[in-house]
Design a protein around this motif. Structure first.
Motif, PDB file in Angstrom:
ATOM      1  N   SER A 182       1.454  -1.345  -0.273  1.00 14.22           N
ATOM      2  CA  SER A 182       0.233   0.150  -0.261  1.00 14.22           C
ATOM      3  C   SER A 182       0.358   1.554   0.235  1.00 14.22           C
ATOM      4  O   SER A 182       0.663   2.281   0.367  1.00 14.22           O
ATOM      5  N   ARG A 190      -5.283   0.564  -6.168  1.00 11.40           N
ATOM      6  CA  ARG A 190      -6.005   0.683  -5.092  1.00 11.40           C
ATOM      7  C   ARG A 190      -7.722  -0.105  -5.209  1.00 11.40           C
ATOM      8  O   ARG A 190      -8.176  -0.767  -4.497  1.00 11.40           O
ATOM      9  N   ASN A 193      -7.021  -3.406  -5.343  1.00 10.31           N
ATOM     10  CA  ASN A 193      -7.029  -3.699  -3.303  1.00 10.31           C
ATOM     11  C   ASN A 193      -8.504  -4.037  -2.532  1.00 10.31           C
ATOM     12  O   ASN A 193      -8.515  -5.127  -2.113  1.00 10.31           O
TER      13      ASN A 193
END
Length: 298
Positions: A182, A190, A193
């Motif tokens: 991250s 993002r 994820n």
């Protein structure tokens, strides 16, 4: 009845001794023999070795509920607390500062265990436990009967494998994906994820339901480690038995599932596996693979 109460409440043998008017040694034998019998009689039916069609059925549910195509399971480990064993040193002492064994599992979206491994030392991290377990070796050596790679839905892109999802502690492979580390992530990473975390949390929910039903798993189990393994296996197979009798009504996950914080780095991945990760990430940002609300949460 004694064993079910022991599993469901976590009461000690001494407490059960007064309730059932049985000797403590008798209760110990009853619990041991019943747990062994539960696993022996039920595991082939309720935690069978998954075949290709089973994996495809699981994938269909993940695509429907979590909007994650080609996902065939979520992997994680749970520490089961035990009392310190004599002459065990630090083998069972985990990073959470208590003694435990590890329950490693693959779960589906119906909160059922697809495969389990019980009994690893608590001090061992999840990645090593998984790698050394039968199911982990089957995944990394591609011995599971996974479906053949296919293009992602709605695309004519190169085929991608069916995969398990895990957290950052695990090592990626051709059939296992984890989040990007991250730091310095762009919107595509993002989004990946976030979408992966929505699917991965299914195994966490499964553990939560297991512990809520079988309260022995909330205590520091005061048994020999071999017996702890049998107790956990009995609780796991009874969990799947109950899920088959009282199935959870599944609905798509609501749009408020925020991405979990990811702060650690796992082992370096091969170029091919990293490329596969990128392919899923790009798909989730494409017109075909995106969901309308995902940009609100990344």
């Amino acid at each position: 009845m004694v064993t079910i109460r022991f599993l469901a409440t976590g009461e000690s043998y001494s407490s059960l001794h007064y309730q059932f008017r049985l000797g403590i040694s008798t209760i110990s034998l009853i619990v041991r023999d019943t747990c062994n019998a539960i696993w022996a009689e039920l595991h082939k039916e309720f935690i069978p070795q998954p075949n290709r069609q089973k994996w495809l059925d699981i994938e269909e549910k993940f695509r429907e509920v979590c909007q994650f195509p080609h996902c065939i399971g979520a992997v994680d480990g749970k520490h089961v607390r035990i009392l310190k064993l004599q002459r065990s040193g630090s083998e069972f002492y985990n990073y959470k500062k208590y003694f435990s064994i590890v329950l490693m599992a693959i779960a589906d979206v119906q909160y059922r265990f697809v495969a389990v491994d019980v009994g690893a030392y608590g001090r061992t991290n999840d990645s090593i436990v998984f790698k050394n377990s039968f199911m982990g070796r089957s995944v990394y050596n591609q011995n599971f009967d996974f479906p053949s790679p296919e293009p992602l839905p709605g695309t004519d892109a190169p085929p991608l494998p069916y995969i398990l999802v895990a957290d950052e502690a695990f090592k990626m492979s051709g059939n296992l994906l984890k989040p990007y580390a991250s730091r310095g992530l762009d919107i595509t990473k993002r989004t990946f994820n976030y979408r992966l975390t929505r699917a991965r949390r299914m195994v966490e929910c499964t553990f939560g339901l297991l512990v809520a039903k079988w309260r022995i798993l909330t205590t520091s189990i005061n048994l020999k480690v071999e017996m702890v393994d049998e107790v956990v296996k009995a609780a796991v197979v009874l969990h799947n038995f109950l899920r088959s009798k009282e199935p959870v009504i599944m609905e798509p996950i609501p749009e408020d599932s925020r991405m979990a914080s990811i702060t650690t780095f796992g082992p370096r991945s091969s170029v091919a596996v990293a490329s596969m990760q990128d392919s899923f990430a790009n798909y989730f940002r494409s017109d075909t693979g995106r969901v309308d609300w995902q940009d609100h949460y990344v």
